[in-house]
Write a protein that holds these residues in place. Sequence first.
Motif, PDB file in Angstrom:
ATOM      1  N   GLY A   8       0.598  -1.121  -0.115  1.00  0.00           N
ATOM      2  CA  GLY A   8       0.145  -0.043   0.099  1.00  0.00           C
ATOM      3  C   GLY A   8       0.781   1.227  -0.070  1.00  0.00           C
ATOM      4  O   GLY A   8       2.156   0.917  -0.076  1.00  0.00           O
ATOM      5  N   GLY A  10       0.682   5.593   1.385  1.00  0.00           N
ATOM      6  CA  GLY A  10      -0.040   6.663   2.124  1.00  0.00           C
ATOM      7  C   GLY A  10       0.818   7.881   2.065  1.00  0.00           C
ATOM      8  O   GLY A  10       2.009   8.073   2.030  1.00  0.00           O
ATOM      9  N   ARG A  11       0.118   9.025   2.001  1.00  0.00           N
ATOM     10  CA  ARG A  11       0.567  10.407   1.896  1.00  0.00           C
ATOM     11  C   ARG A  11      -0.222  11.524   2.562  1.00  0.00           C
ATOM     12  O   ARG A  11      -1.225  11.250   2.466  1.00  0.00           O
ATOM     13  CB  ARG A  11       0.744  10.746   0.284  1.00  0.00           C
ATOM     14  N   GLU A  24       5.302  10.392   3.190  1.00  0.00           N
ATOM     15  CA  GLU A  24       5.276   9.195   1.963  1.00  0.00           C
ATOM     16  C   GLU A  24       5.619   8.004   2.667  1.00  0.00           C
ATOM     17  O   GLU A  24       6.712   7.843   3.043  1.00  0.00           O
ATOM     18  CB  GLU A  24       5.786   9.946   0.793  1.00  0.00           C
ATOM     19  N   ARG A  26       5.514   3.761   1.993  1.00  0.00           N
ATOM     20  CA  ARG A  26       5.379   2.583   1.038  1.00  0.00           C
ATOM     21  C   ARG A  26       5.535   1.330   1.688  1.00  0.00           C
ATOM     22  O   ARG A  26       6.440   1.115   2.418  1.00  0.00           O
ATOM     23  CB  ARG A  26       6.415   3.023  -0.201  1.00  0.00           C
ATOM     24  N   ALA A 141      -0.986  10.309   7.349  1.00  0.00           N
ATOM     25  CA  ALA A 141      -0.470   9.399   6.092  1.00  0.00           C
ATOM     26  C   ALA A 141      -0.532   7.994   6.551  1.00  0.00           C
ATOM     27  O   ALA A 141      -0.753   6.795   5.753  1.00  0.00           O
ATOM     28  CB  ALA A 141       1.013   9.601   6.035  1.00  0.00           C
ATOM     29  N   GLN A 144      -3.823   6.599   5.914  1.00  0.00           N
ATOM     30  CA  GLN A 144      -4.265   6.327   4.365  1.00  0.00           C
ATOM     31  C   GLN A 144      -3.558   5.193   4.005  1.00  0.00           C
ATOM     32  O   GLN A 144      -4.144   4.332   3.317  1.00  0.00           O
ATOM     33  CB  GLN A 144      -3.665   7.390   3.560  1.00  0.00           C
ATOM     34  N   LEU A 145      -2.418   4.883   4.426  1.00  0.00           N
ATOM     35  CA  LEU A 145      -1.542   3.604   4.330  1.00  0.00           C
ATOM     36  C   LEU A 145      -2.448   2.412   4.555  1.00  0.00           C
ATOM     37  O   LEU A 145      -2.669   1.317   3.993  1.00  0.00           O
ATOM     38  CB  LEU A 145      -0.316   3.445   4.834  1.00  0.00           C
ATOM     39  N   GLU A 147      -5.970   2.334   5.191  1.00  0.00           N
ATOM     40  CA  GLU A 147      -7.195   2.249   4.455  1.00  0.00           C
ATOM     41  C   GLU A 147      -6.490   1.407   3.070  1.00  0.00           C
ATOM     42  O   GLU A 147      -7.492   0.690   2.482  1.00  0.00           O
ATOM     43  CB  GLU A 147      -7.434   3.361   4.054  1.00  0.00           C
ATOM     44  N   ASN A 148      -5.569   1.866   2.556  1.00  0.00           N
ATOM     45  CA  ASN A 148      -4.955   1.218   1.249  1.00  0.00           C
ATOM     46  C   ASN A 148      -4.967  -0.335   1.252  1.00  0.00           C
ATOM     47  O   ASN A 148      -5.066  -1.094   0.486  1.00  0.00           O
ATOM     48  CB  ASN A 148      -4.116   1.844   0.527  1.00  0.00           C
ATOM     49  N   ARG A 149      -4.085  -0.666   2.424  1.00  0.00           N
ATOM     50  CA  ARG A 149      -3.894  -2.097   2.658  1.00  0.00           C
ATOM     51  C   ARG A 149      -5.097  -2.868   2.990  1.00  0.00           C
ATOM     52  O   ARG A 149      -5.294  -3.936   2.657  1.00  0.00           O
ATOM     53  CB  ARG A 149      -2.952  -2.228   4.052  1.00  0.00           C
TER      54      ARG A 149
END
Length: 293
Positions: A8, A10-11, A24, A26, A141, A144-145, A147-149
């Motif tokens: 994922g 996040g930023r 950021e 990763r 951030a 957001q990471l 959430e993406n994961r």
Amino acid sequence: MTVSSMTGFGRAEEAGNGFSWVWELRSVNGKGLDVRARLNGAERLEAPVRDAVSKTFKRGNIGVTLTVTRPGEDSSYRINRELLADLIGLAEEFHGTSQLDVGSIADLLNVRGVLEAVEHTEDDTSREARENKMLGTLDMAIAQLAENRDAEGVKLHEMMVGHIDRIDQTVVKAESCAGVRAEAIRARLQRQIGELMDAGQFDADRLHQEAALLATKVDVREEIDRLKAHIAAARSMMTKGGAIGRKLDFLCQEFNREANTLCSKANDIELTSCGMDLKVIIDQLREQVQNVE
């Protein structure tokens, strides 16, 4: 509750106290949690950064990058007037007495040490307030990471449940083959024993031992029972969710062990085909499991 992927991004960015900053994050697959921070001059934040990341994530190689700038800042300079005065005095002293060009004031300003850039200073209180605000942006951030994961985990969950369903279906098919096969083996042994008994040329005790050994070698019911137990365990883990990647990886190894034994015991095409299908599906499941937190 669903599973989470280890992949994922996040930023988050914010500004304050004349600064602006960008975080950021990763994340990629990893056996454990490995946090690598590039803080570009804010190394004093490394400990709280690692702490914040470890509170949210359990596994994954996570790179954290911080970029800090002062947008719109006008550069200011300080003139070393004493040095400039000395240089002007020397220029006047040699004026008209040397063939060399002594230059102008603009040239003298280019002499090292005459014109110096002024670095803006920040007191400890202001810096601490700014850093606390920066850590608050880091939390954004991280969220957001996460959430993406989680979003990637939803896709993984769907694929893995599909693989487990296919394993279940293949085991049911193998069980059907094994049941017919067991009856056929039993009937064949009974027929052969009857023929030998009529001939009267055999050791009954030795024959009983050999028959029992053969039945054990070809009986796959134990492997099928264990496969069913592993399927139930996998479904339970998927329902529970959370950081189950390590457990699922171990379970895939157990799945594969039983599938190998099933193939080694099989001596007919249909059951062998079931064993090979199981190995393929289990390998597909394990490939997805490598992405699970």
